[in-house]
Design a protein around this motif. Structure first.
Motif, PDB file in Angstrom:
ATOM      1  N   ILE A 316       0.843  -1.209   0.000  1.00  0.00           N
ATOM      2  CA  ILE A 316       0.000   0.000   0.000  1.00  0.00           C
ATOM      3  C   ILE A 316       0.874   1.254   0.000  1.00  0.00           C
ATOM      4  O   ILE A 316       2.041   1.219   0.392  1.00  0.00           O
ATOM      5  N   GLU A 317       0.281   2.347  -0.443  1.00  0.00           N
ATOM      6  CA  GLU A 317       0.951   3.655  -0.405  1.00  0.00           C
ATOM      7  C   GLU A 317       0.098   4.613   0.425  1.00  0.00           C
ATOM      8  O   GLU A 317      -1.111   4.742   0.190  1.00  0.00           O
ATOM      9  N   LEU A 318       0.713   5.245   1.409  1.00  0.00           N
ATOM     10  CA  LEU A 318       0.005   6.243   2.205  1.00  0.00           C
ATOM     11  C   LEU A 318      -0.108   7.560   1.445  1.00  0.00           C
ATOM     12  O   LEU A 318       0.615   7.799   0.466  1.00  0.00           O
ATOM     13  N   ALA A 319      -0.986   8.429   1.909  1.00  0.00           N
ATOM     14  CA  ALA A 319      -1.184   9.723   1.249  1.00  0.00           C
ATOM     15  C   ALA A 319       0.070  10.583   1.279  1.00  0.00           C
ATOM     16  O   ALA A 319       0.248  11.452   0.422  1.00  0.00           O
ATOM     17  N   ASP A 320       0.978  10.343   2.244  1.00  0.00           N
ATOM     18  CA  ASP A 320       2.205  11.139   2.319  1.00  0.00           C
ATOM     19  C   ASP A 320       3.339  10.556   1.470  1.00  0.00           C
ATOM     20  O   ASP A 320       4.470  11.048   1.519  1.00  0.00           O
ATOM     21  N   ARG A 322       4.662   7.441   1.620  1.00  0.00           N
ATOM     22  CA  ARG A 322       5.376   6.300   2.187  1.00  0.00           C
ATOM     23  C   ARG A 322       4.693   5.001   1.749  1.00  0.00           C
ATOM     24  O   ARG A 322       3.464   4.951   1.620  1.00  0.00           O
ATOM     25  N   VAL A 323       5.520   3.979   1.544  1.00  0.00           N
ATOM     26  CA  VAL A 323       5.029   2.705   1.012  1.00  0.00           C
ATOM     27  C   VAL A 323       5.420   1.579   1.958  1.00  0.00           C
ATOM     28  O   VAL A 323       6.495   1.603   2.562  1.00  0.00           O
ATOM     29  N   GLY A 324       4.539   0.592   2.073  1.00  0.00           N
ATOM     30  CA  GLY A 324       4.860  -0.553   2.909  1.00  0.00           C
ATOM     31  C   GLY A 324       3.882  -1.688   2.707  1.00  0.00           C
ATOM     32  O   GLY A 324       3.006  -1.640   1.828  1.00  0.00           O
ATOM     33  N   LEU A 325       4.035  -2.708   3.526  1.00  0.00           N
ATOM     34  CA  LEU A 325       3.189  -3.890   3.468  1.00  0.00           C
ATOM     35  C   LEU A 325       2.194  -3.888   4.625  1.00  0.00           C
ATOM     36  O   LEU A 325       2.505  -3.409   5.719  1.00  0.00           O
ATOM     37  N   LYS A 340       3.749  -1.898   7.721  1.00  0.00           N
ATOM     38  CA  LYS A 340       5.200  -1.936   7.856  1.00  0.00           C
ATOM     39  C   LYS A 340       5.774  -1.104   6.715  1.00  0.00           C
ATOM     40  O   LYS A 340       5.802  -1.531   5.563  1.00  0.00           O
ATOM     41  N   LEU A 341       6.232   0.097   7.018  1.00  0.00           N
ATOM     42  CA  LEU A 341       6.686   1.052   6.007  1.00  0.00           C
ATOM     43  C   LEU A 341       8.198   0.977   5.825  1.00  0.00           C
ATOM     44  O   LEU A 341       8.942   0.853   6.799  1.00  0.00           O
ATOM     45  N   PHE A 342       8.660   1.082   4.553  1.00  0.00           N
ATOM     46  CA  PHE A 342      10.097   0.965   4.303  1.00  0.00           C
ATOM     47  C   PHE A 342      10.550   1.672   3.032  1.00  0.00           C
ATOM     48  O   PHE A 342      11.719   1.580   2.649  1.00  0.00           O
ATOM     49  N   TYR A 343       9.655   2.390   2.353  1.00  0.00           N
ATOM     50  CA  TYR A 343      10.028   3.018   1.078  1.00  0.00           C
ATOM     51  C   TYR A 343       9.280   4.338   0.943  1.00  0.00           C
ATOM     52  O   TYR A 343       8.181   4.513   1.480  1.00  0.00           O
ATOM     53  N   SER A 344       9.883   5.285   0.213  1.00  0.00           N
ATOM     54  CA  SER A 344       9.246   6.577  -0.043  1.00  0.00           C
ATOM     55  C   SER A 344       9.165   6.816  -1.543  1.00  0.00           C
ATOM     56  O   SER A 344      10.185   6.773  -2.247  1.00  0.00           O
ATOM     57  N   VAL A 345       7.962   7.043  -2.024  1.00  0.00           N
ATOM     58  CA  VAL A 345       7.772   7.365  -3.437  1.00  0.00           C
ATOM     59  C   VAL A 345       8.387   8.717  -3.762  1.00  0.00           C
ATOM     60  O   VAL A 345       8.959   8.919  -4.841  1.00  0.00           O
ATOM     61  N   LYS A 346       8.300   9.657  -2.822  1.00  0.00           N
ATOM     62  CA  LYS A 346       8.802  11.010  -3.064  1.00  0.00           C
ATOM     63  C   LYS A 346      10.313  11.036  -3.255  1.00  0.00           C
ATOM     64  O   LYS A 346      10.841  11.720  -4.138  1.00  0.00           O
ATOM     65  N   SER A 347      11.049  10.284  -2.430  1.00  0.00           N
ATOM     66  CA  SER A 347      12.505  10.281  -2.545  1.00  0.00           C
ATOM     67  C   SER A 347      13.013   9.169  -3.449  1.00  0.00           C
ATOM     68  O   SER A 347      14.152   9.204  -3.912  1.00  0.00           O
ATOM     69  N   GLY A 348      12.147   8.172  -3.721  1.00  0.00           N
ATOM     70  CA  GLY A 348      12.571   7.043  -4.520  1.00  0.00           C
ATOM     71  C   GLY A 348      13.614   6.197  -3.817  1.00  0.00           C
ATOM     72  O   GLY A 348      14.440   5.542  -4.460  1.00  0.00           O
ATOM     73  N   ARG A 349      13.567   6.200  -2.478  1.00  0.00           N
ATOM     74  CA  ARG A 349      14.568   5.472  -1.698  1.00  0.00           C
ATOM     75  C   ARG A 349      13.919   4.600  -0.644  1.00  0.00           C
ATOM     76  O   ARG A 349      12.832   4.898  -0.149  1.00  0.00           O
ATOM     77  N   LEU A 375       5.926   0.402  -8.835  1.00  0.00           N
ATOM     78  CA  LEU A 375       6.985   1.127  -8.130  1.00  0.00           C
ATOM     79  C   LEU A 375       8.374   0.824  -8.680  1.00  0.00           C
ATOM     80  O   LEU A 375       9.317   1.582  -8.437  1.00  0.00           O
ATOM     81  N   GLY A 376       8.518  -0.295  -9.380  1.00  0.00           N
ATOM     82  CA  GLY A 376       9.822  -0.682  -9.903  1.00  0.00           C
ATOM     83  C   GLY A 376      10.780  -1.148  -8.824  1.00  0.00           C
ATOM     84  O   GLY A 376      11.989  -0.932  -8.921  1.00  0.00           O
TER      85      GLY A 376
END
Length: 383
Positions: A316-320, A322-325, A340-349, A375-376
């Protein structure tokens, strides 16, 4: 003072400045302390070879252990269950592989190993349902038939449990899921693994797997009617346009209707050589379009309620950004699980793992279900 160490030397409490990897698309993480063991595991799975640490900065060992104990105490309660669920899945894959090999070699099929495996699946669904759901999201593209059979078994038991079936019937559903596609072992590999749309002639050959299944099922002593119906009805449609018998309406009873729903859901949410996996919510939208002519709308609604719009292990992706399971469901509000969040779409990291209970964080919301193809990235290291 910076010092270069190997990934094997990295421990809790160290301050990481940068990483080195042979994989070009791996992004450099932001500097920071290693506070959780899964961060080290993530780096290893990402192909990191070397780490640059600041030797002048280090968390006190007690603080690092405190961070780890907090993680274990609050959100790692699934740890032991996941280990047991992983053992079940590994054993199940070995058993299914033996089953398919015996079918291909025209050897007799014994019911006892299938019954034991079916019982283990039922027991694990009752004892550690979340852990099984979490691990079943990890798939190997080269072993699709085996993993599809196993996932259909898990999903059928979960669905049957939700509908209130007794344990004997659940065991029979599990066996049905395991053998539901046995006929595909005898389908031409060129058709079965074709990376593109099948021609009408190829599709006719693919549909023969239902014909091939019949004698295999007949050869299994004491195979229940429930298990047989899972296998022989999962491609039937309510409007009579399915196969192999073109059954219609009431001719397809509840078990057959359930197996059709589960088979389609697992197929849509799996990566294949010719298509990318859909998110669960995307799959549900497609499946709703198949009612009432193909799928039973009442049973489909029950299945969606059983699985949850954001199933455990889904991305899932949160409105801010952040991405996680999805880590755990909140039973009184399925729209706000623990994530469980571990990735950011905004920073690509990738970022440090963080667990958030959305029920307690009303300022945060899920913007959308997503998937690795969009997300790649690959998220298997975080499961």
């Amino acid at each position: 003072m910076l010092q270069k160490i190997s990934i094997q030397q990295l421990t809790l409490g160290m301050y990481v400045e940068k990483i080195e990897t042979e994989i070009p698309q791996t992004k450099v993480i932001k500097p920071g302390f290693i506070r959780r063991p899964e961060v080290i595991e993530k780096l290893m799975h990402s192909g990191v070879k070397s780490i640059w640490i600041d030797t002048t900065r280090h968390l006190e060992s007690g603080m690092a252990q405190h961070q780890q104990s907090l993680y274990r105490g609050k959100y790692a309660s699934l740890g032991a269950d996941i280990d047991k669920a992983r053992e079940l899945i590994d054993i199940s894959k070995q058993q299914i592989t033996r089953l398919f090999n015996d079918i291909y070699a025209n050897k007799p099929i014994e019911i006892e190993p299938l019954e034991k495996l079916g019982l283990s699946i039922v027991e694990n669904i009752f004892e550690r349902q979340h852990a099984v759901a979490w691990l079943s999201g990890i798939r190997d593209k080269s072993a699709y038939l085996m993993e599809h059979s196993l996932n259909v078994a898990f999903l059928l038991v979960n669905f049957g449990k939700y509908l209130g079936f007794d344990r004997k019937t659940l065991q029979e559903l599990a066996i049905g899921g395991l053998v539901h596609d046995v006929g595909k072992v005898l389908v031409s590999d060129e058709v079965l693994h074709k990376p593109g749309k099948l021609t009408p002639e190829e599709f006719d050959h693919m549909k023969l797997h239902q014909v091939f299944s019949q004698p295999v099922l007949d050869s299994i002593p004491d195979l229940s009617q429930v298990a047989r119906d899972v296998s022989l009805m999962h491609h039937e449609k309510l409007d009579g346009n399915g196969y192999p018998k073109g059954l219609k309406g009431k001719q397809i009873h509840t078990i057959g209707r359930m197996s059709s729903i589960v088979d389609i859901y697992d197929a849509l949410t799996a990566d294949r050589c010719y298509k990318k996996a859909m998110s669960p919510s995307e799959a549900f939208k497609v499946m709703m379009s198949l009612t009432p002519y193909h799928l039973d709308p009442k049973l489909l609604r029950s299945f969606i309620q059983c699985i949850g719009f954001y199933p455990i292990g889904s991305l899932i992706e949160l409105a801010d950004g952040r991405v996680g399971l999805v880590w755990k469901e909140n039973l009184d509000d399925f729209s706000r699980p623990v994530v469980k969040l571990f990735y950011s779409v905004k920073s690509g990291r990738f970022r440090d793992v963080q667990y958030i209970d959305l029920k307690k964080r009303q300022d945060l919301r899920i913007a959308r279900a997503t998937n690795e193809a969009v997300l790649g990235i690959c998220v298997d290291a975080f499961r």
